[in-house]
Scaffold this active site. Structure first.
Site, PDB file in Angstrom:
ATOM      1  N   GLY A 292     -15.140  -3.850   0.790  1.00  0.00           N
ATOM      2  CA  GLY A 292     -14.148  -4.810   1.236  1.00  0.00           C
ATOM      3  C   GLY A 292     -12.702  -4.343   1.254  1.00  0.00           C
ATOM      4  CG  ASP A 293      -8.817  -2.799  -0.675  1.00  0.00           C
ATOM      5  OD1 ASP A 293      -8.326  -2.342   0.373  1.00  0.00           O
ATOM      6  OD2 ASP A 293      -8.163  -2.961  -1.718  1.00  0.00           O
ATOM      7  CG  LEU A 294     -14.601   2.183   1.480  1.00  0.00           C
ATOM      8  CD1 LEU A 294     -14.571   2.371  -0.017  1.00  0.00           C
ATOM      9  CD2 LEU A 294     -16.025   2.176   2.003  1.00  0.00           C
ATOM     10  CD1 TRP A 295      -7.485   1.143   0.096  1.00  0.00           C
ATOM     11  CD2 TRP A 295      -6.357   3.044   0.444  1.00  0.00           C
ATOM     12  NE1 TRP A 295      -6.751   1.405  -1.049  1.00  0.00           N
ATOM     13  CE2 TRP A 295      -6.063   2.558  -0.859  1.00  0.00           C
ATOM     14  CE3 TRP A 295      -5.755   4.215   0.892  1.00  0.00           C
ATOM     15  CZ2 TRP A 295      -5.187   3.231  -1.709  1.00  0.00           C
ATOM     16  CZ3 TRP A 295      -4.888   4.873   0.045  1.00  0.00           C
ATOM     17  CH2 TRP A 295      -4.610   4.392  -1.238  1.00  0.00           C
TER      18      TRP A 295
ATOM     19  CG  ASN B   8      -9.547   1.476  -3.144  1.00  0.00           C
ATOM     20  OD1 ASN B   8      -8.810   1.887  -4.027  1.00  0.00           O
ATOM     21  ND2 ASN B   8      -9.360   0.308  -2.556  1.00  0.00           N
TER      22      ASN B   8
END
Length: 293
Positions: free
Chosen positions: A196-199, A202
């Site tokens: 969900g926040d896989l920049w 991370n």
């Protein structure tokens, strides 16, 4: 306090820290929390996160712990073990960093596909949502994905961004155009188990030659969102190897590359909502690319 004691008595960690019974070393941990390496009496290390000033938002660390545990349950991509999840501190397994080799990237792609295939009961999640310093609506929903993504992942951060002056009225109009036509973009799928926040920041590349997932905003979502986020901010190392290996396990739907900007738009709007107009140009360009697709 050694690791066995910490596992058995996680509630004692703040007391030991207050009385300086544990060595603390500052480390990089992102833009939101203060991160430290804790060295315990048995020589083992723990990664700890605290809110930089005052109290963390209610359920902030409990939410991250729930997401980490849920991703870890899939048994695919490695995820740090949660040792402590209290109102004021989160303590996790320490991961020794290593180089992001092509082989590690390919393994990560296969494991990410496996984690996504573990699925989710609905879009959203049964826990409170956060992404960075902002809340996120995780109210479970059955879909369709396009409607859920438009109303739960795009519109809220568009409104925050507009209210704080991070986007112009013209920018808002372009993003609203994406929201209005999202149902015609294709790629509808049932919910996957997503980070969900896989920049790229991370993914922690470990000395064990694996990519570890950290700092999730985990929920049931679209798998293409994770992959699109990996291409942001310079892109993950060996990204094409990650994607190729992913497709060996779980081929992506036709037209997925054209939908990359659509999936990236959520995280970019989070950045204008949280950090301001620095990311305005990226939001506008990405929204325009989504409309051209």
């Amino acid at each position: 306090m050694d690791l066995a004691y910490l596992r058995a008595h996680p509630e004692h960690l703040p007391t030991f820290l207050t009385h300086q019974r544990i060595r603390e070393t500052p480390v990089g941990g992102g833009d939101v929390c203060t991160a430290t390496r804790l060295t315990l009496e048995d020589g083992s290390s723990v990664f700890a996160k605290t809110w930089p000033s005052g109290e963390a938002p209610e359920q902030f660390f409990a939410t991250e712990a729930a997401g980490l545990n849920w991703l870890r349950e899939a048994g695919e991509v490695p995820v740090p073990e949660v040792f402590v999840a209290l109102a004021g501190i989160l303590a996790l397994e320490w991961i020794e960093a290593g180089p992001p080799t092509p082989g590690a990237a390919e393994r990560f792609g296969r494991e990410l596909a496996g984690m996504h295939r573990a699925g989710a009961g609905s879009f959203g999640a049964p826990w409170t949502g956060f992404i960075g310093p902002l809340t996120q609506d995780n109210t479970p929903a059955t879909g369709p994905w396009s409607e859920w993504f438009a109303e739960r992942r795009l519109r809220p951060y568009l409104e925050i961004s507009a209210d704080r002056g991070a986007l112009s009225s013209a920018d808002v109009t372009v993003v609203e155009g994406v929201i209005d036509r999202i149902g015609s973009c294709g790629g509808e799928e049932p919910p996957s188990r997503v980070h969900g926040d896989l920049w790229p920041g991370n993914v922690l590349w470990g000395s064990d030659q694996r990519g570890w997932l950290v700092d999730p905003a985990a929920h049931g979502g679209h798998r293409e969102t994770d992959l699109a986020q990996l291409a942001l901010f310079g892109g993950a190392p060996h990204l094409e190897r990650i994607v190729s290996a992913y497709q060996e396990v779980s081929p992506l739907s036709e037209g997925w590359r054209a939908r990359v900007p659509l999936h990236q738009l959520h995280l970019l709007l989070v950045h204008t909502a949280a950090f301001g107009e620095t990311y305005r140009g990226a939001v506008r360009a990405t929204a325009e690319a989504a409309l051209r697709a």
